[in-house]
Design an enzyme around this catalytic site. Structure first.
Site, PDB file in Angstrom:
ATOM      1  N   HIS A 136       2.891  12.493  11.138  1.00 58.92           N
ATOM      2  CA  HIS A 136       2.875  13.556  12.153  1.00 58.92           C
ATOM      3  C   HIS A 136       1.894  13.195  13.260  1.00 58.92           C
ATOM      4  O   HIS A 136       2.026  13.665  14.382  1.00 58.92           O
ATOM      5  CB  HIS A 136       2.464  14.868  11.482  1.00 58.92           C
ATOM      6  CG  HIS A 136       2.601  16.077  12.362  1.00 58.92           C
ATOM      7  ND1 HIS A 136       3.801  16.444  12.962  1.00 58.92           N
ATOM      8  CD2 HIS A 136       1.696  17.018  12.749  1.00 58.92           C
ATOM      9  CE1 HIS A 136       3.602  17.548  13.661  1.00 58.92           C
ATOM     10  NE2 HIS A 136       2.346  17.907  13.559  1.00 58.92           N
ATOM     11  N   SER A 164       4.128  19.268  17.529  1.00 53.68           N
ATOM     12  CA  SER A 164       3.818  20.165  16.429  1.00 53.68           C
ATOM     13  C   SER A 164       4.085  21.629  16.828  1.00 53.68           C
ATOM     14  O   SER A 164       5.146  21.916  17.366  1.00 53.68           O
ATOM     15  CB  SER A 164       2.356  19.917  16.016  1.00 53.68           C
ATOM     16  OG  SER A 164       2.085  20.422  14.752  1.00 53.68           O
ATOM     17  N   ASP A 167       7.282  12.400   8.670  1.00 48.61           N
ATOM     18  CA  ASP A 167       6.495  13.543   9.155  1.00 48.61           C
ATOM     19  C   ASP A 167       6.945  14.818   8.428  1.00 48.61           C
ATOM     20  O   ASP A 167       8.122  15.177   8.480  1.00 48.61           O
ATOM     21  CB  ASP A 167       6.734  13.659  10.671  1.00 48.61           C
ATOM     22  CG  ASP A 167       6.022  14.836  11.312  1.00 48.61           C
ATOM     23  OD1 ASP A 167       5.438  15.668  10.595  1.00 48.61           O
ATOM     24  OD2 ASP A 167       6.055  14.913  12.560  1.00 48.61           O
TER      25      ASP A 167
END
Ligand SMILES: *[C@@H]1O[C@H](CO)[C@@H](O)[C@H](O)[C@H]1NC(C)=O
Length: 318
Positions: A283, A172, A226
């Site tokens: 994600h 991320s 994601d």
């Protein structure tokens, strides 16, 4: 610090206009690379666990149970930091892994809504990665706050263990910082492999092309639908580093070598980018569950992102 509990994307269909650059697709990777992806994803996850960023010198462990490969290896952190005194709050560790003969630089993603707000302001800023290379200002400032902790620790570890391979990782926001950190380590003369999971786009064409051209190994892994690798949007001038290693497998399924597809090009509308309906759960799952250590049910903020990508209007509410 609340974790984002949900992310809702409403996608309004427009005409898909295909202006994709030529791309090369390959299906499947070798067993060694798959094993390395799994290990590095777990090192990225470990950066969410406070014991790995609070007190250097100890074995890397995840109380949440999602880094067994890391715990099986004989490792010790040589630097741990959480720069809570800075606006970026950048957090991570540098570790040596004697079993796999690695020096690992790992950056945590964001756990707070404030950090995500910073992430999703889209202004770019000049960097010293390469001439004329601009990057997202929040990602760049995060790396600037980390580098005086990271570079001396890598220098010392590589002097002590010169045969160990330097690997940089993150998930991320941590993936974006890892990309900039790896680029700068390479500029400083180190050979560094980069493994990112669910990275947002970090900047414009010039910096992405520069990093894609660097040697050492660029492994930008995306998963299924994601949403994060779709941001900031192409129409905001952001592109990805190449290639993309796309995991073509839904959440909570074991990933096999043949499930990973490789797509080349700074603008590649295949792989993760091809998804119109996106899901934040994708994600949180790569080869296993990522970032469960500090997981708390968070509140949803009022942040909204709008843009057009591939002829599709995207509205994201956090
Ligand atoms: C990256 O390599 C390509 C192909 O050699 C070249 O055209 C491009 O200018 C390079 N990009 C940068 C920023 O050096």
């Amino acid at each position: 610090m609340g974790l984002i509990s949900s992310l809702i994307f409403a996608v309004l269909l427009g005409a898909l206009t295909g202006n994709a650059a030529p791309l090369i697709q390959k299906r499947g990777i070798g067993a060694d690379l798959l094993a390395r992806f799994k290990l590095m994803e777990q090192y990225a996850s470990a950066a969410y666990c406070a014991n790995n960023y609070n007190s250097p010198g100890d074995q890397v462990e995840c109380a949440s149970g999602n880094c067994p490969l890391v715990q099986d290896a004989d490792s010790a952190t040589v630097a741990e930091y959480s720069r809570e005194e800075t606006a970026t709050d950048v957090t991570g560790f540098v570790a040596v892994d004697h079993t796999n003969k690695l020096i690992i630089v790992s950056f945590r993603g964001s756990t707070s809504i404030d950090a995500w707000r910073t992430n999703f302001e889209f202004d770019t800023t000049a960097t010293d990665i390469c001439s004329g290379c601009t990057a997202h200002h929040g990602f760049w400032n995060s790396w600037l706050d980390a580098r005086d902790r990271v570079i001396p620790a890598v220098k010392q570890a590589s002097t002590t263990f010169p045969s160990y391979q330097i690997t940089v990782t993150g998930h991320s926001l941590g993936a974006a910082i890892a990309t900039l950190g790896a680029a700068q380590l390479r500029n400083s003369g180190y050979t560094a492999a980069l493994y990112t999971f669910g990275s947002p786009r970090i900047g414009g064409t010039k910096i992405s092309s520069y990093i894609s051209n660097q040697s050492g190994g660029n492994y930008r892994v995306t998963h299924w639908n994601d949403p994060v690798p779709k941001l900031p949007l192409l129409t905001m001038g952001y592109v990805h580093t190449s290639p993309e290693y796309y995991i073509n497998k839904p959440n909570k399924k074991d990933v096999l070598s043949g499930d990973i597809q490789i797509y080349e090009g700074a603008i590649n509308l295949r792989g993760n980018t091809a998804w119109l309906l996106i899901d934040i759960e994708a994600h949180r799952w790569y080869f296993g569950s990522v970032y469960t250590c500090d997981a708390k049910k968070g509140k949803r903020g009022g942040l909204e992102i709008r843009g057009v990508e591939g002829g599709v209007d995207i509205v994201a509410t956090f």
